[in-house]
Design a protein around this motif. Structure first.
Motif, PDB file in Angstrom:
ATOM      1  N   PHE A  64       2.849  -9.178 -14.149  1.00  0.00           N
ATOM      2  CA  PHE A  64       3.348  -8.683 -12.864  1.00  0.00           C
ATOM      3  C   PHE A  64       3.327  -7.149 -12.774  1.00  0.00           C
ATOM      4  CE2 PHE A  64       4.611 -13.020 -12.427  1.00  0.00           C
ATOM      5  CZ  PHE A  64       4.681 -13.250 -11.057  1.00  0.00           C
ATOM      6  N   ARG A  65       3.150  -6.474 -13.910  1.00  0.00           N
ATOM      7  CA  ARG A  65       2.998  -5.024 -13.886  1.00  0.00           C
ATOM      8  C   ARG A  65       1.556  -4.598 -13.636  1.00  0.00           C
ATOM      9  NH1 ARG A  65       6.351  -1.319 -15.558  1.00  0.00           N
ATOM     10  NH2 ARG A  65       4.711  -0.134 -16.610  1.00  0.00           N
ATOM     11  N   ALA A  66       0.620  -5.551 -13.681  1.00  0.00           N
ATOM     12  CA  ALA A  66      -0.797  -5.220 -13.493  1.00  0.00           C
ATOM     13  C   ALA A  66      -1.075  -4.833 -12.039  1.00  0.00           C
ATOM     14  CB  ALA A  66      -1.661  -6.415 -13.884  1.00  0.00           C
ATOM     15  N   PHE A  67      -2.070  -3.967 -11.853  1.00  0.00           N
ATOM     16  CA  PHE A  67      -2.514  -3.567 -10.523  1.00  0.00           C
ATOM     17  C   PHE A  67      -3.512  -4.599 -10.008  1.00  0.00           C
ATOM     18  CE2 PHE A  67      -1.066   0.317 -12.512  1.00  0.00           C
ATOM     19  CZ  PHE A  67      -0.385   0.962 -11.479  1.00  0.00           C
ATOM     20  N   ALA A  68      -3.355  -4.988  -8.743  1.00  0.00           N
ATOM     21  CA  ALA A  68      -4.152  -6.076  -8.159  1.00  0.00           C
ATOM     22  C   ALA A  68      -5.228  -5.529  -7.226  1.00  0.00           C
ATOM     23  CB  ALA A  68      -3.239  -7.028  -7.393  1.00  0.00           C
ATOM     24  N   ILE A  69      -6.465  -6.042  -7.383  1.00  0.00           N
ATOM     25  CA  ILE A  69      -7.607  -5.622  -6.563  1.00  0.00           C
ATOM     26  C   ILE A  69      -8.310  -6.876  -6.034  1.00  0.00           C
ATOM     27  CG2 ILE A  69      -9.798  -4.361  -6.529  1.00  0.00           C
ATOM     28  CD1 ILE A  69      -8.727  -2.863  -9.052  1.00  0.00           C
ATOM     29  N   ARG A  70      -8.480  -6.961  -4.718  1.00  0.00           N
ATOM     30  CA  ARG A  70      -9.159  -8.111  -4.112  1.00  0.00           C
ATOM     31  C   ARG A  70     -10.679  -7.907  -4.141  1.00  0.00           C
ATOM     32  NH1 ARG A  70      -7.344  -7.712   0.829  1.00  0.00           N
ATOM     33  NH2 ARG A  70      -9.271  -7.068   1.862  1.00  0.00           N
ATOM     34  N   GLN A  83      -4.130 -10.877   1.094  1.00  0.00           N
ATOM     35  CA  GLN A  83      -4.180  -9.991   2.254  1.00  0.00           C
ATOM     36  C   GLN A  83      -3.494  -8.653   1.976  1.00  0.00           C
ATOM     37  OE1 GLN A  83      -2.610 -12.927   5.224  1.00  0.00           O
ATOM     38  NE2 GLN A  83      -4.311 -12.159   6.474  1.00  0.00           N
ATOM     39  N   LYS A  84      -2.469  -8.679   1.134  1.00  0.00           N
ATOM     40  CA  LYS A  84      -1.723  -7.465   0.842  1.00  0.00           C
ATOM     41  C   LYS A  84      -2.339  -6.645  -0.297  1.00  0.00           C
ATOM     42  CE  LYS A  84       2.752  -9.235   2.468  1.00  0.00           C
ATOM     43  NZ  LYS A  84       2.936  -8.185   3.507  1.00  0.00           N
ATOM     44  N   CYS A  85      -3.302  -7.233  -1.005  1.00  0.00           N
ATOM     45  CA  CYS A  85      -3.962  -6.515  -2.097  1.00  0.00           C
ATOM     46  C   CYS A  85      -4.969  -5.510  -1.552  1.00  0.00           C
ATOM     47  CB  CYS A  85      -4.708  -7.489  -3.011  1.00  0.00           C
ATOM     48  SG  CYS A  85      -3.660  -8.533  -4.019  1.00  0.00           S
ATOM     49  N   ALA A  86      -5.105  -4.409  -2.252  1.00  0.00           N
ATOM     50  CA  ALA A  86      -6.170  -3.460  -1.919  1.00  0.00           C
ATOM     51  C   ALA A  86      -7.512  -4.093  -2.252  1.00  0.00           C
ATOM     52  CB  ALA A  86      -5.987  -2.173  -2.718  1.00  0.00           C
ATOM     53  N   THR A 135       4.680  -8.557  -4.426  1.00  0.00           N
ATOM     54  CA  THR A 135       5.447  -9.797  -4.266  1.00  0.00           C
ATOM     55  C   THR A 135       6.834  -9.546  -3.683  1.00  0.00           C
ATOM     56  OG1 THR A 135       6.121  -9.649  -6.593  1.00  0.00           O
ATOM     57  CG2 THR A 135       4.223 -11.044  -6.079  1.00  0.00           C
ATOM     58  N   GLU A 136       7.373  -8.347  -3.892  1.00  0.00           N
ATOM     59  CA  GLU A 136       8.700  -8.042  -3.350  1.00  0.00           C
ATOM     60  C   GLU A 136       8.734  -8.083  -1.824  1.00  0.00           C
ATOM     61  OE1 GLU A 136       9.909  -4.295  -4.861  1.00  0.00           O
ATOM     62  OE2 GLU A 136      10.415  -5.065  -6.870  1.00  0.00           O
ATOM     63  N   GLU A 137       7.601  -7.839  -1.192  1.00  0.00           N
ATOM     64  CA  GLU A 137       7.558  -7.800   0.273  1.00  0.00           C
ATOM     65  C   GLU A 137       6.931  -9.054   0.874  1.00  0.00           C
ATOM     66  OE1 GLU A 137       3.519  -5.240   1.090  1.00  0.00           O
ATOM     67  OE2 GLU A 137       5.242  -4.147   0.293  1.00  0.00           O
TER      68      GLU A 137
END
Length: 520
Positions: free
Chosen positions: A432-438, A469-472, A495-497
């Motif tokens: 969950f600390r990883a940065f997410a990229i679509r 949708q929220k991922c960069a 995920t918080e939002e």
């Protein structure tokens, strides 16, 4: 063309209309050349012309002096004392006659190959206005790096080389999918092909930016003269047309930075058996001449009159006929004056020739096709036996059991060892600390159902859809132009939002589908 800026409602409607067409396209793709069958990632609608020929078999050919003739290197079953691609003369592997009988082999072979591409510039994809369309994961630094190392790269500010760019189709894709590149060189021996490549770049508005190709008229062997090292080297359909592929591979490997990747495409002998037969037949009928226009006419006449029972004719109809409607592709397939074809043992022996430079085989770019479960998975006994084999012998078993599928090999090499991160083994905190990229190539998007690389329509859960949708998005040239580029955020922050709760297994499913790339 799919226009990604269309409102989502229009895209969804368009996607529904395309579902039947897409299934048909996938069926057609299994009859098309190798890229369609072996995991070539395209949008649901096949882009212009033919998706399987985006820059292959360029005309970068220049050879060292030769002294004697080596044996033809074709269907080599043994991997002992293998000398594929490292001999000291012009290899007689395509047309059935030794091209450089006397005199200067460099001049003769280079002249004949240039003659082919002067008569039929390749690849023949039309030049059009505006940015490219479609997606190929092999030409996206983020996607390629993630598929090999299991994690997204720390930076996209990379230097790129397209070695043997031909008419510039691959260069256009590399520019489009890597907009943060700091420098991009593309080279080819054919001036005619480069003229088309430069026009293509101009009309696509791909000039004057660091991520856009600077074209060089030169031999692949002289790449060191450019005075640069590269993070990402692309060489598609070139090395197998060199009489000394080992020299060409070494020239490229010497320019790869530590931690860099090289993407390579070369021909397979087993999947091109009938092509080899036709190549030699036409060489005999032409009495060794290299009149390519005559050769095309003669080849078409052969296919016209051959009985339907002919193995050569059957294979042409089943696999190549649609592509070969164009004379340029027909000539490139059946009349090329220089070609080396590989098997798994000879391919890996060739690659091992640059191990002293720290180069490692990083895997095929279509790993699902090499998974033996696809072929013998219904037999636990056979799978148990197969899994006892070293990985290289498992690859060999796959091509022996399914030779028609493997018409070529497309793979990655790395400068340095490959250690792939397995996010399934990560703790919740680490994940969950990883940065997410679509992924940039999802189609249709945005949509709750989107296609994977095998044209399977994947139903996303509500949480997966909201999360993606929220991922960069991994940036493209268009995204940068529109100012829509975003910095990746941590999964925990996203995920918080979210309205829907995202489960660990849903994140991992998106990673496995390669819809999502994670950067530690």
């Amino acid at each position: 063309r799919i226009v990604v800026s269309l409102p989502s409602a229009v895209i969804l409607l368009f996607a529904r209309m395309l579902r039947v067409a897409t299934v048909a396209a996938f069926v057609v793709a299994t009859c098309l050349p190798s890229h369609s069958v072996l995991g070539f990632s395209v949008p649901p609608v096949l882009p212009r012309g033919h998706t399987s020929n985006l820059g292959f078999r360029s005309s970068t050919v220049n050879v060292a002096t030769r002294s004697h003739r080596a044996p033809a290197l074709r269907m080599v079953a043994s991997n002992e004392d293998l000398q594929v691609g490292v001999s000291d003369d012009v290899q007689n592997v395509g047309r059935g006659t030794l091209l450089a009988k006397d005199g200067d082999a460099v001049k003769e072979v280079t002249g004949k190959v240039q003659g082919l591409y002067d008569a039929y510039p390749y690849p023949p994809e039309k030049v059009f206005d505006g940015p490219t369309v479609g997606y190929n994961h092999r030409w996206s630094w983020t996607h390629a790096y993630s598929s090999i190392f299991g994690e997204a790269p720390q930076t996209n500010a990379i230097e790129i080389l397209d070695a043997g760019c031909g008419t510039g189709v691959t260069a256009q894709y590399l520019s489009h999918l890597n907009p943060k590149a700091t420098h991009f060189n593309a080279l080819d021996l054919s001036r005619e092909a480069l003229n088309v490549a430069e026009e293509r770049a101009q009309r696509a508005d791909l000039v004057g930016k660091p991520n856009n190709a600077v074209f060089h008229h030169m031999s692949l062997y002289d790449v060191a003269d450019l005075g640069r090292k590269y993070d990402f080297i692309n060489c598609v359909g070139v090395l197998h047309h060199l009489p000394d592929p080992a020299k060409g591979l070494r020239a490229l490997a010497e320019q790869l930075k530590p931690g860099g990747l090289m993407h390579i495409f070369v021909y397979s002998a087993l999947g091109r058996r009938e092509i080899m037969l036709m190549q030699e037949a036409l060489a005999l009928l032409q009495e060794g001449k290299t009149d390519f226009k005559e050769g095309v006419a003669m080849g078409r006449e052969v296919f016209k009159v051959l009985p339907e029972s002919s193995r050569i004719k059957t294979r042409e109809k089943e696999r190549w006929e649609m592509e070969n409607e164009r004379d340029s592709t027909f000539a490139d397939m059946y009349l090329h004056p220089q070609e080396v074809d590989y098997t798994v043992p000879s391919l890996l022996a060739w690659v091992d020739g640059v191990k002293d430079l720290g180069i490692e085989f990083a895997g095929f770019s279509n790993p699902k096709m090499w998974d033996l479960k696809r072929l013998i998975g219904d037999s636990p006994m056979l799978m148990e036996q197969a899994m006892k084999l070293p990985l290289r012998q498992q690859y060999r078993l796959a091509e022996l059991l399914d030779p028609d599928t493997f018409t070529h090999y497309e793979f990655f090499l790395s400068k340095g060892p490959v250690k792939k991160r397995d996010w399934h083994q990560a703790s919740d905190d680490e994940l969950f600390r990883a940065f997410a990229i679509r992924q940039a190539g999802l189609q249709p998007w945005p949509a709750e159902r989107t296609f994977d690389q095998d044209f399977n329509l994947i139903q996303l859960s509500d949480a997966e859809y909201e999360f993606l949708q929220k991922c960069a998005q991994d940036p493209t040239a268009e995204l940068m132009e529109w100012g829509d580029d975003e910095e990746p955020r941590r999964i925990s922050e996203i995920t918080e939002e979210m309205e829907h709760k995202l489960k660990r297994e849903e994140i991992l499913r998106l990673v496995d589908l390669e819809f999502l790339f994670l950067r530690p």
